[in-house]
Design a protein around this motif. Structure first.
Motif, PDB file in Angstrom:
ATOM      1  N   GLY A 191    -102.969 -28.330  16.722  1.00  0.00           N
ATOM      2  CA  GLY A 191    -104.412 -28.145  16.920  1.00  0.00           C
ATOM      3  C   GLY A 191    -104.886 -28.760  18.222  1.00  0.00           C
ATOM      4  O   GLY A 191    -105.671 -28.149  18.971  1.00  0.00           O
TER       5      GLY A 191
ATOM      6  N   ILE B  79     -92.861 -27.440  16.813  1.00  0.00           N
ATOM      7  CA  ILE B  79     -92.335 -27.456  15.440  1.00  0.00           C
ATOM      8  C   ILE B  79     -90.803 -27.479  15.458  1.00  0.00           C
ATOM      9  O   ILE B  79     -90.158 -28.213  14.701  1.00  0.00           O
ATOM     10  CB  ILE B  79     -92.826 -26.210  14.664  1.00  0.00           C
ATOM     11  CG1 ILE B  79     -94.350 -26.231  14.537  1.00  0.00           C
ATOM     12  CG2 ILE B  79     -92.187 -26.161  13.276  1.00  0.00           C
ATOM     13  CD1 ILE B  79     -94.938 -24.958  13.965  1.00  0.00           C
TER      14      ILE B  79
ATOM     15  N   SER C 282     -95.822 -32.712   8.026  1.00  0.00           N
ATOM     16  CA  SER C 282     -96.425 -31.417   8.365  1.00  0.00           C
ATOM     17  C   SER C 282     -97.865 -31.590   8.836  1.00  0.00           C
ATOM     18  O   SER C 282     -98.345 -30.839   9.681  1.00  0.00           O
ATOM     19  CB  SER C 282     -96.373 -30.489   7.150  1.00  0.00           C
ATOM     20  OG  SER C 282     -97.029 -31.078   6.040  1.00  0.00           O
ATOM     21  N   THR C 283     -98.561 -32.603   8.288  1.00  0.00           N
ATOM     22  CA  THR C 283     -99.948 -32.870   8.709  1.00  0.00           C
ATOM     23  C   THR C 283     -99.988 -33.315  10.159  1.00  0.00           C
ATOM     24  O   THR C 283    -100.838 -32.864  10.943  1.00  0.00           O
ATOM     25  CB  THR C 283    -100.590 -33.950   7.817  1.00  0.00           C
ATOM     26  OG1 THR C 283    -100.515 -33.542   6.459  1.00  0.00           O
ATOM     27  CG2 THR C 283    -102.054 -34.168   8.203  1.00  0.00           C
TER      28      THR C 283
ATOM     29  N   GLY D 286     -99.242 -30.360  12.356  1.00  0.00           N
ATOM     30  CA  GLY D 286    -100.402 -29.474  12.398  1.00  0.00           C
ATOM     31  C   GLY D 286    -101.487 -30.017  13.302  1.00  0.00           C
ATOM     32  O   GLY D 286    -102.126 -29.266  14.049  1.00  0.00           O
ATOM     33  N   THR D 287    -101.704 -31.332  13.249  1.00  0.00           N
ATOM     34  CA  THR D 287    -102.706 -31.967  14.118  1.00  0.00           C
ATOM     35  C   THR D 287    -102.318 -31.832  15.582  1.00  0.00           C
ATOM     36  O   THR D 287    -103.158 -31.544  16.438  1.00  0.00           O
ATOM     37  CB  THR D 287    -102.855 -33.465  13.757  1.00  0.00           C
ATOM     38  OG1 THR D 287    -103.213 -33.582  12.376  1.00  0.00           O
ATOM     39  CG2 THR D 287    -103.922 -34.123  14.628  1.00  0.00           C
TER      40      THR D 287
END
Length: 413
Positions: A202, A185, A194-195, A198-199
């Motif tokens: 993950g 980040i 942000s998606t 986030g992926t």
């Protein structure tokens, strides 16, 4: 690098001898103190014998602490530690260990990060919030090496010893995964949504954490099958365990999985399947003795290197003050990160606060925190973070490590 490693190993062996014969301190603490004492004549030699001073600086720099720990020593230490852990006892404490190593690390990361961010402002030091979170992530994993021998002498309950040892075996790997996620980040550019970030986080968790656990089980199974077929050849069985660690670590890097978590799982699997602690046959004796010796060797090198590397740092007043404040912050965060997960569990003891207090004061910080701090560039506040990390690690090992034995005895009077 070989010359640097050889000199550091020789110093570690000499300090180990001095500590064993005269100081009588827990090994890692004795090595750390002797290394800090050695720093005094080395620093004084800068003006009198500048060539010797530069030679010694080159030794520390060429040893490449971060690479040495992450690409080698850490895998050996975690495998050796896991090899002798009783899996049945560990399973009894699985809920608390899981919560401490996951939820506890996350709570500590955000508490330490947030409070250190505000602490830096008190001393007019620039430390962006994401950089403070990086510090929180790298300082949260605990190190059982220096404290376990002291706790055993203090006759603590087996369940408490397993909690401390089990947590620290797993939270190294979890801490690295959390650190890597925050680093992702912190270094992301504005082109990433942000998606997408986030992926990526993950996927990082799946590859590093889940992949590391599965991969560790696989190499542990393959190593075990080879060892079980070598009942009459203990030397080759030892070589197989070495190959499991060395080849397994190299494979983890290629597969982008967590080598620390893989080594813990492989060590637990092999050690408990061959009952390495029983020492009833030549294979058990050879593997147990070899890894105990190797554990001592690498621990000695690690803690001597931590002590000697401090003379390369230039502490300012602001760094020292923030470091001292960070000691209190880390202890507070450790208490909360133990208390909250522990409150979610059922306990047999009448006064669980005593267990929480021991887990808090016994949560030492060590080499992995310094190695992660060394991996940060100046753009990520690496210089500031490294200095305050060093202050905490030195306090943790020397002050907490030396006092934990008497602390436990007073609690259980």
């Amino acid at each position: 690098m070989f010359e640097s490693f050889s000199i550091i190993f020789t110093i570690a062996a000499l300090f180990n001898y001095i500590n064993y014969k005269w100081l009588k301190l827990p090994t890692t603490i004795g090595l750390m103190i002797l290394s800090l004492i050695l720093i005094i004549p080395i620093t004084l030699s800068e003006t009198i014998f500048p060539e010797f001073y530069r030679f010694f600086c080159d030794i520390i720099v060429n040893a490449d602490f971060k690479t040495l720990l992450f690409n080698g020593i850490l895998s050996f230490l975690l495998f050796a530690g896991a090899l002798h852990v009783n899996l049945a006892a560990l399973t009894k404490e699985k809920k608390s260990i899981f919560l401490f190593a996951t939820l506890g690390v996350l709570i500590s990361t955000f508490l330490v990060g947030g409070l250190t961010f505000f602490g830096a402002q008190l001393f007019s030091l620039e430390l962006p919030f994401l950089h403070a979170l990086l510090f929180g992530a790298l300082i949260s994993p605990t190190d059982p090496i220096a404290v376990m021998a002291i706790l055993k002498k203090a006759n603590i309950a087996e369940s408490l010893g397993i909690k401390i040892e089990g947590e620290s075996l797993f939270n190294d790997g979890i801490g690295v995964v959390v650190f890597s996620g925050i680093l992702l980040i912190a270094t992301a550019t504005g082109e990433h949504s942000s998606t997408e970030i986030g992926t990526e986080i993950g996927m990082l968790f799946l590859e590093e954490a889940v992949g590391g656990l599965v991969y560790g089980l696989l190499i542990g199974f393959l190593g075990l099958k080879c060892i079980q077929s070598l009942k009459d050849n203990p030397q080759l069985a030892v070589m197989i365990t070495l190959a499991t660690v060395m080849g397994g670590t190299a494979g983890a890097f290629m597969l982008h999985t967590s080598a620390p978590l893989a080594m813990v799982v492989a060590g637990l699997f092999i050690g408990n399947k061959i009952h390495v602690n029983e020492n009833e046959n030549p294979v058990q004796k050879a593997i147990s003795s070899f890894w105990e010796i190797l554990d001592d060797v690498f621990n000695g090198i690690l803690f001597v290197l931590i002590g000697l590397a401090i003379h390369l740092l230039n502490f300012s007043t602001g760094y020292i003050l923030l470091g001292l404040l960070a000691i209190l912050i880390v202890l507070f965060a450790r208490f909360i990160s133990v208390f909250l997960p522990y409150s979610l569990l059922k306990h047999e003891e009448k006064k669980p606060i005593k267990t929480i207090a021991i887990l808090t004061w016994g949560g030492l910080r060590g080499g992995i925190s310094i190695a992660l701090a060394l991996s940060l560039s100046k753009a990520l506040s690496g210089d500031l973070i490294l200095h305050i990390t060093y202050v905490i690690v030195l306090f943790s090992i020397i002050v907490q490590g030396l006092s934990i034995g008497s602390f436990v005895k007073k609690l259980y009077k």
